[in-house]
Write an enzyme that holds these catalytic residues in place. Sequence first.
Site, PDB file in Angstrom:
ATOM      1  N   ILE B  14       0.834  -1.204   0.000  1.00 51.25           N
ATOM      2  CA  ILE B  14       0.000   0.000   0.000  1.00 51.25           C
ATOM      3  C   ILE B  14       0.865   1.248   0.000  1.00 51.25           C
ATOM      4  CG2 ILE B  14      -1.768   1.280   1.299  1.00 51.25           C
ATOM      5  CD1 ILE B  14      -2.865  -1.379   0.457  1.00 51.25           C
ATOM      6  N   ARG B  37      -4.402  -9.575   6.312  1.00 55.26           N
ATOM      7  CA  ARG B  37      -3.496  -9.157   7.383  1.00 55.26           C
ATOM      8  C   ARG B  37      -2.834  -7.846   6.987  1.00 55.26           C
ATOM      9  NH1 ARG B  37      -5.938 -11.961  10.899  1.00 55.26           N
ATOM     10  NH2 ARG B  37      -5.486 -14.185  11.034  1.00 55.26           N
ATOM     11  N   ARG B  64       7.761  12.436  20.640  1.00 57.78           N
ATOM     12  CA  ARG B  64       7.297  11.255  19.922  1.00 57.78           C
ATOM     13  C   ARG B  64       5.970  11.582  19.264  1.00 57.78           C
ATOM     14  NH1 ARG B  64      11.239   7.952  18.473  1.00 57.78           N
ATOM     15  NH2 ARG B  64      12.102   6.678  20.138  1.00 57.78           N
ATOM     16  N   GLU B 140      19.632  14.773  11.439  1.00 57.63           N
ATOM     17  CA  GLU B 140      19.407  16.225  11.477  1.00 57.63           C
ATOM     18  C   GLU B 140      17.981  16.572  11.922  1.00 57.63           C
ATOM     19  OE1 GLU B 140      18.265  16.862   6.769  1.00 57.63           O
ATOM     20  OE2 GLU B 140      20.180  17.582   7.529  1.00 57.63           O
TER      21      GLU B 140
END
Lengths: 181, 181
Positions: B14, B37, B64, B140
């Site tokens: 995908i 799956r 995060r 970076e």
Amino acid sequence: MKKFEEKTYEKETIYQGKIVRLEVDSVTLPDGNTSKRELIKHPGAVAVIALTDEGKLVVVEQYRKPMEKSMVEIPAGKLEPGESPEVCALRELEEETGYTTQKLEKITSFYTSPGFADEIVHLYFTDQLHRLEESPAGDEDEFVELMELSLEEAEEMEKEERIHDAKTAYALLFWKLRGQK
Amino acid sequence: MKKFEEKTYEKETIYQGKIVRLEVDSVTLPDGNTSKRELIKHPGAVAVIALTDEGKLVVVEQYRKPMEKSMVEIPAGKLEPGESPEVCALRELEEETGYTTQKLEKITSFYTSPGFADEIVHLYFTDQLHRLEESPAGDEDEFVELMELSLEEAEEMEKEERIHDAKTAYALLFWKLRGQK
């Protein structure tokens, strides 16, 4: 805490699946530069560290397609929409093992892959198991085999990499530490 | 081990990103029925449990994006193409913390999210750290802040959910068990 926050200025949903959604976010970094973040959105999951009256750990073996191998893990499963982690933990325990309990203790929760996914695992503990007369049906596309392991057997399986996932590795350390108290 | 193997009869990619690839596999289940799956392919990662001469754990705080919060974790990073886990572990330790070591001990490895992803974390330990005169440059687009924590401080951060990921949760149990020997 939002230290080093990356602000999203564009969000693209690439794929909405049955279980995961893939997004690509365009972000402004703390230094003003821009970057892209590939993000997997997941409904979250539960797992149960369950010890029998004989002091053995209840585990299930199942095929794990991403690795193309079967793995031995503590009982676990995904949250249904609107389901609380505690209800989900009891449901998965019953469906996957045929055991139930009146006492599930929340141990901790953790994100499994904070770099790219928001999957969280809520982890529970019980050493008060009762066998159900009949196991409730689980997901129709899930095939699992129940096992009960001594700590030595579990550690041997970890060496052989039949036990090879983060939540079960955590469970073995938790079990060891508990035994030492 | 291939117990309950799910045989793929069709595979669709995908999305191929910088870090993850999303595939949807059509599979035949052990009972002959079929299912799909959703699979995330990931290059794999390393993480380092690093203790200073003062017996403190070296951690880094970073943003995060999947959780939209900053988290405190043990130093970690993705494998570069062709890079061995041990070389990667030393590189990430140096880039993220400014420490180096002559002695990295392999502890274990585990898959982080076996239900939908093939990400594996290779986990290393060292308590023989030396400060580099100059830290090598890291990615970076990565901004991290170094901290050194006592076990008590780390457990407090875990309660506050500033430490909130599987590999660091595992690291804290490993550290506790080691202290008890």
